[in-house]
Scaffold this motif. Sequence first.
Motif, PDB file in Angstrom:
ATOM      1  N   TYR A   1       0.518  -9.503   8.508  1.00 15.70           N
ATOM      2  CA  TYR A   1       1.857  -9.462   7.903  1.00 15.70           C
ATOM      3  C   TYR A   1       2.061  -8.169   7.119  1.00 15.70           C
ATOM      4  O   TYR A   1       3.145  -7.603   7.122  1.00 15.70           O
ATOM      5  N   LEU A   2       1.010  -7.691   6.452  1.00 11.94           N
ATOM      6  CA  LEU A   2       1.116  -6.452   5.697  1.00 11.94           C
ATOM      7  C   LEU A   2       1.019  -5.240   6.620  1.00 11.94           C
ATOM      8  O   LEU A   2       1.711  -4.234   6.424  1.00 11.94           O
ATOM      9  N   ASP A   3       0.186  -5.336   7.637  1.00 12.86           N
ATOM     10  CA  ASP A   3       0.057  -4.265   8.630  1.00 12.86           C
ATOM     11  C   ASP A   3       1.409  -3.969   9.273  1.00 12.86           C
ATOM     12  O   ASP A   3       1.794  -2.813   9.463  1.00 12.86           O
ATOM     13  N   LEU A   4       2.169  -5.017   9.587  1.00 17.74           N
ATOM     14  CA  LEU A   4       3.463  -4.850  10.239  1.00 17.74           C
ATOM     15  C   LEU A   4       4.477  -4.171   9.324  1.00 17.74           C
ATOM     16  O   LEU A   4       5.367  -3.461   9.790  1.00 17.74           O
TER      17      LEU A   4
ATOM     18  N   PRO B   1       0.842  -1.206   0.000  1.00 14.64           N
ATOM     19  CA  PRO B   1       0.000   0.000   0.000  1.00 14.64           C
ATOM     20  C   PRO B   1       0.872   1.249   0.000  1.00 14.64           C
ATOM     21  O   PRO B   1       1.942   1.280   0.595  1.00 14.64           O
ATOM     22  N   ILE B   2       0.419   2.274  -0.685  1.00 12.53           N
ATOM     23  CA  ILE B   2       1.189   3.518  -0.806  1.00 12.53           C
ATOM     24  C   ILE B   2       1.093   4.307   0.490  1.00 12.53           C
ATOM     25  O   ILE B   2       0.005   4.530   1.022  1.00 12.53           O
ATOM     26  N   VAL B   3       2.231   4.723   1.012  1.00 14.90           N
ATOM     27  CA  VAL B   3       2.286   5.539   2.221  1.00 14.90           C
ATOM     28  C   VAL B   3       2.498   6.995   1.819  1.00 14.90           C
ATOM     29  O   VAL B   3       3.412   7.304   1.044  1.00 14.90           O
ATOM     30  N   LYS B   4       1.664   7.878   2.342  1.00 15.42           N
ATOM     31  CA  LYS B   4       1.756   9.301   2.013  1.00 15.42           C
ATOM     32  C   LYS B   4       1.915  10.119   3.287  1.00 15.42           C
ATOM     33  O   LYS B   4       1.370   9.768   4.325  1.00 15.42           O
TER      34      LYS B   4
ATOM     35  N   GLU C   1       5.082   0.675  13.568  1.00 17.52           N
ATOM     36  CA  GLU C   1       4.873   0.940  14.995  1.00 17.52           C
ATOM     37  C   GLU C   1       3.984  -0.117  15.643  1.00 17.52           C
ATOM     38  O   GLU C   1       4.007  -0.296  16.868  1.00 17.52           O
ATOM     39  N   VAL C   2       3.204  -0.830  14.826  1.00 17.29           N
ATOM     40  CA  VAL C   2       2.366  -1.917  15.346  1.00 17.29           C
ATOM     41  C   VAL C   2       3.233  -2.982  16.007  1.00 17.29           C
ATOM     42  O   VAL C   2       2.858  -3.603  16.997  1.00 17.29           O
ATOM     43  N   LYS C   3       4.427  -3.184  15.457  1.00 17.40           N
ATOM     44  CA  LYS C   3       5.338  -4.188  16.001  1.00 17.40           C
ATOM     45  C   LYS C   3       5.696  -3.884  17.453  1.00 17.40           C
ATOM     46  O   LYS C   3       5.907  -4.804  18.263  1.00 17.40           O
TER      47      LYS C   3
ATOM     48  N   GLU D   1     -10.255  -3.915   9.656  1.00 21.62           N
ATOM     49  CA  GLU D   1     -10.512  -5.335   9.451  1.00 21.62           C
ATOM     50  C   GLU D   1      -9.455  -5.962   8.559  1.00 21.62           C
ATOM     51  O   GLU D   1      -8.960  -7.060   8.833  1.00 21.62           O
ATOM     52  N   GLN D   2      -9.089  -5.255   7.487  1.00 19.08           N
ATOM     53  CA  GLN D   2      -8.058  -5.778   6.603  1.00 19.08           C
ATOM     54  C   GLN D   2      -6.704  -5.820   7.284  1.00 19.08           C
ATOM     55  O   GLN D   2      -5.898  -6.731   7.052  1.00 19.08           O
ATOM     56  N   ARG D   3      -6.426  -4.853   8.138  1.00 19.65           N
ATOM     57  CA  ARG D   3      -5.155  -4.858   8.862  1.00 19.65           C
ATOM     58  C   ARG D   3      -5.064  -6.059   9.786  1.00 19.65           C
ATOM     59  O   ARG D   3      -4.012  -6.696   9.898  1.00 19.65           O
TER      60      ARG D   3
END
Length: 506
Positions: free
Chosen positions: A171-174, A146-149, A179-181, A164-166
């Motif tokens: 694995y993608l959220d991390l 996903p693009i980060v802006k 910072e989720v880590k 919900e998708q996160r």
Amino acid sequence: MSQELNDQEIERRQSLNEMRELGIEPFPAALYPVNITSKAIKAEFKEEEKNLQEVCIAGRLMSRRVMGKASFAEIMDHEGRIQVYLNRDELCPDEDKTTYNTVFKKLLDIGDFIGIKGYVFTTKVGEISVHVKELTVLSKSLRPLPIVKTDAEGNVHDGFADKEQRYRMRYLDLVVNPEVKDVFVSRTKIMNSMREFFNSKGYLEVDTPVLQPIPGGAAARPFITHHNSLDMEMYLRIANELYLKRLIVGGFDGVYEFSRNFRNEGMDRTHNPEFTVMEIYVAYKDYNWMMDFTEEMIEKAALDLHGKTELPVGDNTINFQRPFKRVGFLDAIKEYTGTDVSEMNEDELRTFCTSIHIETDPSMGKAKLLDEIFGEKCEPKFIQPTFVMDYPIEMSPLCKKHRKNPSLTERFELMINGKEVANAYSELNDPIDQRERFEDQLKLSEKGDDEAMFIDQDFLRALEYGMPPTSGMGIGVDRLVMYLTNQTSIQDVLLFPQMRPERSSS
């Protein structure tokens, strides 16, 4: 799930094939000799000493800026990000530059894993970077991140904001939200703090069965499965209490377990059907001792994680410094409803529930009615850590009767931020009394209470061999982690929370 590819995914597969045509394996099996992390480079590099001249680091390619024969890129490893500098002439001085131009400019994509060897230096603008002498493709990413802006105020917005998708694709959220880590690193630190505390007291960590013939140790609806070889129904454990107390019968002085438990019940921001509980049982102790023990353990966890005991939890500031406040269960109901329910029978309690707008049904016995009253009218009031003590006997089928009032039990629950975090007893070790309590639970089951406890005949047999005076405590690890990391949902402290099946995009 649909396997249709979008244009970017098609392009990445084409890049993969082109790499192979150039003789570059996009998924090599060789060991890569990483010898430092991005964080360590930034912490250890000394410009005046010219140290770190032979570093090897690996991670995801997260950005790149191509400027002719020179390029800057950023890679992310498990400890952060670092800038790298690449010079075409240095990477391939004696051969045609086509390979460099093709691989770095065209075939590498954001998200690919690369390894680099080189030396550390500081750029003209003062940024610590790695001057690349050798680049290796370690793993090709076939889907774009996903693009980060970043907006004008410096706030980061990503293309992966749907909660919900996160949760579904942690694995993608991390990757996108590193910072989720930190939450999950903190979770491990909290559990390690607890382990250190128990081990320092000489207590033994053990394992007990997850598949059980009887779902004992709690009042909850179990998950049921079938064991083909034994041709019998079995249950995923709802608690490990009865097995740990068997070990006290067997002669252990103190045992504890971090257990995955399963309850086939509702899901909300503080409940997941699979969750982590720590339970500990110590011989020759009572619930008064266990209160002191519990508050010492939680204070230690807060200090180990944050170095302080006063922490933000949502809109509140919670002070985890001991001692914690202590109040009686029936006293709390009287304080927050204005009514003394201590002498009420089941019918009177049902009428009282109706008068204060609490719904009931015929399957609910005295224990459930009291629990509903407390949960609705009292529990949300306890924001600061508070031990609620001395529960009515009907609510505590595994707990010893109170030494001064036999209508009560020597039980406490620890309330924090309006929710129960821990539950503890002076354990019932009278096998005759225990059998009678189990039989009362059987009557509730016959009335339709699908959370009533089963009769565990083997546990009763174990008690008949003798169990010393014992205190036990169970603590909801997920909820404690929520509070110590200031998270509002249990899904935010579980790496892979339970989710509904994903809808097909086809």
